[in-house]
Design a protein around this motif. Structure first.
Motif, short mmCIF file in Angstrom:
data_model
loop_
_atom_site.label_atom_id
_atom_site.label_comp_id
_atom_site.label_asym_id
_atom_site.label_seq_id
_atom_site.Cartn_x
_atom_site.Cartn_y
_atom_site.Cartn_z
N CYS A 34 1.01 -1.11 -0.01
CA CYS A 34 0.05 0.01 -0.05
C CYS A 34 0.78 1.28 -0.04
O CYS A 34 1.90 1.32 0.84
CB CYS A 34 -0.99 0.03 1.28
SG CYS A 34 -1.97 1.42 1.46
N ARG A 35 0.81 2.08 -0.99
CA ARG A 35 1.54 3.46 -1.02
C ARG A 35 0.52 4.61 -0.60
O ARG A 35 0.96 5.85 -0.94
CB ARG A 35 1.88 3.56 -2.34
CG ARG A 35 3.00 2.49 -2.92
CD ARG A 35 3.75 2.64 -4.29
NE ARG A 35 2.76 2.39 -5.26
CZ ARG A 35 2.35 3.13 -6.21
NH1 ARG A 35 2.48 4.77 -6.06
NH2 ARG A 35 1.43 2.93 -7.23
N LEU A 36 -0.32 4.45 0.16
CA LEU A 36 -1.18 5.48 0.56
C LEU A 36 -0.38 6.41 1.72
O LEU A 36 0.22 5.65 2.49
CB LEU A 36 -2.60 4.96 1.14
CG LEU A 36 -3.59 6.01 1.52
CD1 LEU A 36 -4.31 6.77 0.05
CD2 LEU A 36 -5.02 5.44 2.21
N GLU A 37 -0.64 7.74 1.61
CA GLU A 37 0.17 8.48 2.78
C GLU A 37 -0.44 7.96 4.24
O GLU A 37 -1.66 7.99 4.45
CB GLU A 37 -0.26 9.89 2.36
CG GLU A 37 0.55 10.82 3.62
CD GLU A 37 0.09 12.31 3.49
OE1 GLU A 37 0.19 13.05 4.58
OE2 GLU A 37 -0.56 12.50 2.36
N GLY A 38 0.45 7.82 5.16
CA GLY A 38 -0.17 7.67 6.31
C GLY A 38 0.20 6.04 6.81
O GLY A 38 0.12 5.72 7.84
N VAL A 39 0.49 5.17 5.97
CA VAL A 39 0.58 3.75 6.20
C VAL A 39 2.16 3.58 6.33
O VAL A 39 3.04 4.54 6.06
CB VAL A 39 0.24 2.78 5.09
CG1 VAL A 39 -1.21 3.20 4.93
CG2 VAL A 39 0.91 3.06 3.89
N GLY A 40 2.71 2.53 7.27
CA GLY A 40 3.96 2.27 7.16
C GLY A 40 4.73 2.18 5.76
O GLY A 40 4.55 1.63 4.75
N GLY A 41 6.11 3.09 6.22
CA GLY A 41 6.96 3.20 4.99
C GLY A 41 6.42 4.37 4.09
O GLY A 41 7.30 4.96 3.02
N TYR A 42 5.35 4.86 4.48
CA TYR A 42 4.88 6.05 3.55
C TYR A 42 4.27 7.15 4.57
O TYR A 42 3.18 7.75 4.52
CB TYR A 42 4.09 5.86 2.55
CG TYR A 42 4.28 4.95 1.57
CD1 TYR A 42 4.75 5.40 0.31
CD2 TYR A 42 4.28 3.83 1.58
CE1 TYR A 42 5.39 4.71 -0.57
CE2 TYR A 42 4.93 2.73 0.68
CZ TYR A 42 5.21 3.25 -0.52
OH TYR A 42 5.91 2.47 -1.63
N GLY A 43 5.30 7.48 5.51
CA GLY A 43 4.80 8.49 6.70
C GLY A 43 4.20 7.84 7.85
O GLY A 43 4.09 8.71 8.87
N GLY A 44 3.85 6.49 8.04
CA GLY A 44 3.18 5.95 9.02
C GLY A 44 4.12 5.21 9.92
O GLY A 44 5.50 5.15 9.80
#
Length: 610
Positions: free
Chosen positions: A383-393
């Protein structure tokens, strides 16, 4: 001194800029553990190398208050990257005390530490004869705390293999503290606060001035665990350094000593916190977005209520049959095609619906595809959604577990496979591969997948056509703790699950329709035709609770599978999705090519035989 630790009056001998700050610390409220106490006569102690400054107090990590609460509660398993653990753990080390280190396992990849709540043990055991104090030194007021007040324990496992992680789990049957986080903040200060206080004194500022500056932004101070910080904490933190460096200390620029009020800010002077914020070259918010990977996706909040009724919630549970929530989703053209031809990757979703798909992934525990999709597309399955792990989460939160249906063990993974590269970059989880029994799997393939956090799941439950039963697949995932599954394809997987006999397995469906025709010869979505009980043709499936919404140029349909009687399906000659021969005809075989894997840079470690 007021109850909350704020200085009502200031000792002029301690804060007068003309007088050196040499008086011994008076620990009025908190007894620091013996590990924090240093013999003032020990002249061999070197000044510590500090990694935190006053800027870390005024610009703390994002959502630090919520993260501290999570690390205090540990209500469920928490997975962090090592750099995240090293960043956040000092904010809660006033709560958790390491009891012992179990060391590494046989492979050397796992290292385990055990922690207990600080209130499990007493802070001070009175001695028969107290150690005499130096001449002229006042008697320290120690607050004796009894042990056995809280028995909550943690098990912290650090993994260093194909990726690195720190997993925090509860240990034992005590699942809650008998106190709150604020009580621990009152009893003990965190390493972060003490390092910040020490660093400011080492820069030549008086403890009273440091305390005043740190207390100006009460919200940020409380978020970092310093609501009960007092001047004596600053003095204690800098005691060793002050005794080794007999130099005069000063107040911060823009502050002064005011008789009866202590250190105060001069009239017309901006607070130090605001001056630091104004001096920052890059705004912290802009720095956060600049640190996100360039392929990060964003899905607007206003579009989410349309999808949420069809998705599993944060507290998703298994169905009455013990099965996970299943969401079937795919993108199709106007002529119901998934791709131009078998084995050819075809992009159908526009940017808006692509972001929607990644939002769907973030709401599920696992994402499932067939082996043909894995071979044709080499997908990342993350998952590349902002806020998930690896993408700001935080850690791997919001990242689904990749699951590939590969009964023939055809998918040969290497370190260059996209899903494995994603794991190495800490932007996704290791894949689980579901295989049929009977194959002599080379142990190096098993070890490699395990090295990257994945594993093989062998199933033996077949239907009458010798296909792996979907109910067995879902039950196997449920047994592994998967409460929700998002099934994305490919074509055979989708067509199988659209058959009426599987209507009780799929909870909801999300279909993206792109405004394009792919033409004949592509992979199409069309369930097998069905006959009624009297032999008449009838629609194979019609969804209920249907809603439509446009996302950019695409149209998205959400619906639920109806509860219908299973009609008679017309036999089809198409190749099955998960074909396996009867167990009696299975031939052991190896799909591992050691020379190929060696060329791809992987040298697997085979576990020692037991």
């Amino acid at each position: 001194m007021s109850e909350n630790g704020r200085a009502d009056t200031v000792d002029t001998s301690a804060v007068d800029p003309a007088a050196p700050d040499r008086s011994p610390p008076q620990d009025e409220h908190v007894n620091h553990d013996e590990a924090d106490q240093v013999d003032p006569q020990d002249t061999t102690i070197q000044s510590p190398v500090l990694s935190r400054t006053i800027k870390d107090l005024f610009n703390p990590p994002r959502n630090i208050a919520a993260i501290r609460q999570r690390l205090f509660d540990v209500a469920d398993k928490i997975e962090l990257r090592p750099d995240e653990f090293d960043l956040y753990w000092p904010y809660v080390d006033n709560v958790w005390v390491r009891q012992h280190r179990a060391g590494a396992d046989k492979t050397g990849l796992y290292k385990t530490d055990y922690y207990a709540c600080r209130l499990q043990r007493p802070t001070y055991t009175p001695k028969a004869v107290d150690k005499p104090r130096p001449e002229g030194a006042p008697t320290r007021k120690k607050q004796i705390r009894e042990g056995g007040k809280c028995h909550m324990k943690l098990k912290v496992i650090r993994y260093e293999g194909g990726f690195q992680s720190v997993t925090i789990n509860q240990l034992g049957d005590k699942t809650q503290h008998l106190h709150d986080l604020d009580q621990m903040d009152k009893i003990k200060r965190t390493t972060v606060l003490m390092e910040i206080a020490r660093s400011e004194v080492m820069n030549g500022y008086m403890p009273a001035s440091v305390y005043t500056v740190m207390s100006e932004d009460e919200a940020r101070l409380a978020a970092s665990g310093g609501r009960h910080l007092n001047r004596n904490d600053v003095r204690n933190a800098s005691q060793v350094w002050r005794q080794q460096h007999k130099q005069e200390l000063r107040v911060h620029e823009g502050y002064k000593y005011d008789h009866g009020n202590g250190i105060v800010r001069q009239d017309g002077t901006m607070a130090l916190a605001q001056r630091i914020a104004n001096s920052e070259v890059v705004d912290p918010t802009l720095a956060y977005y600049a640190a996100l990977p360039p392929n990060t996706l964003r899905f607007p909040e206003e579009h989410r209520p349309f999808l949420d009724p069809y998705l599993p919630g944060n507290d998703a549970t298994f169905s009455e049959d013990g099965l996970p929530h299943v969401t079937l989703t795919y993108a199709t053209s106007l002529d119901s095609s998934l791709s131009l031809a078998p084995g050819i990757q075809t992009i159908l979703s526009g940017p808006h619906s692509k972001a929607m798909t990644h939002y769907l992934r973030s709401k599920h525990d696992a994402i499932l595809v067939g082996v043909r999709t894995a071979l044709a597309d080499d997908p990342a399955l993350n998952c590349r959604l902002e806020g998930v792990g690896g993408y700001g989460g935080l850690g791997w939160e919001g990242q689904p577990r990749p699951v590939v249906i590969d009964p023939g063990a055809r998918w040969l993974l290497t370190p260059q496979t996209r899903v494995i590269r994603t794991v190495s970059e800490a932007k996704g989880k290791g894949p689980w591969i579901i295989i049929a029994p009977g194959f002599a799997m080379d142990p190096n393939r098993i070890e490699m997948l395990k090295y990257y956090g994945g594993k093989y799941l062998g199933l033996t439950d077949f239907d009458k056509r010798w296909r792996l039963r979907w109910e067995a697949i879902l039950r196997a995932l449920a047994a592994e703790g998967i409460r929700s599954v998002m099934i994305e394809g490919g074509g055979m997987v989708v067509n199988e699950l659209l058959r009426p006999e599987h209507s009780n397995l799929v909870t909801s469906v999300v279909v993206t329709v792109a405004p394009t025709y792919l033409g004949q010869g592509g992979v199409t979505i069309s369930p097998a035709p069905c006959l009624s009980a009297d032999g008449r043709p009838q629609p194979a499936l019609r969804f209920k609770d249907v809603r439509w919404q446009s996302f950019g140029e695409d149209a998205v349909m959400c619906g639920r599978f109806p509860h219908v009687e299973v009609p008679i399906a017309v036999p089809q000659s198409t190749a099955p999705i998960a074909v396996a021969p009867p167990p009696s005809t299975v031939r052991p075989m190896s799909f591992f090519n050691s020379s190929v894997d060696a060329q791809n840079g992987f040298q697997p470690r085979v576990p020692p035989s037991s």
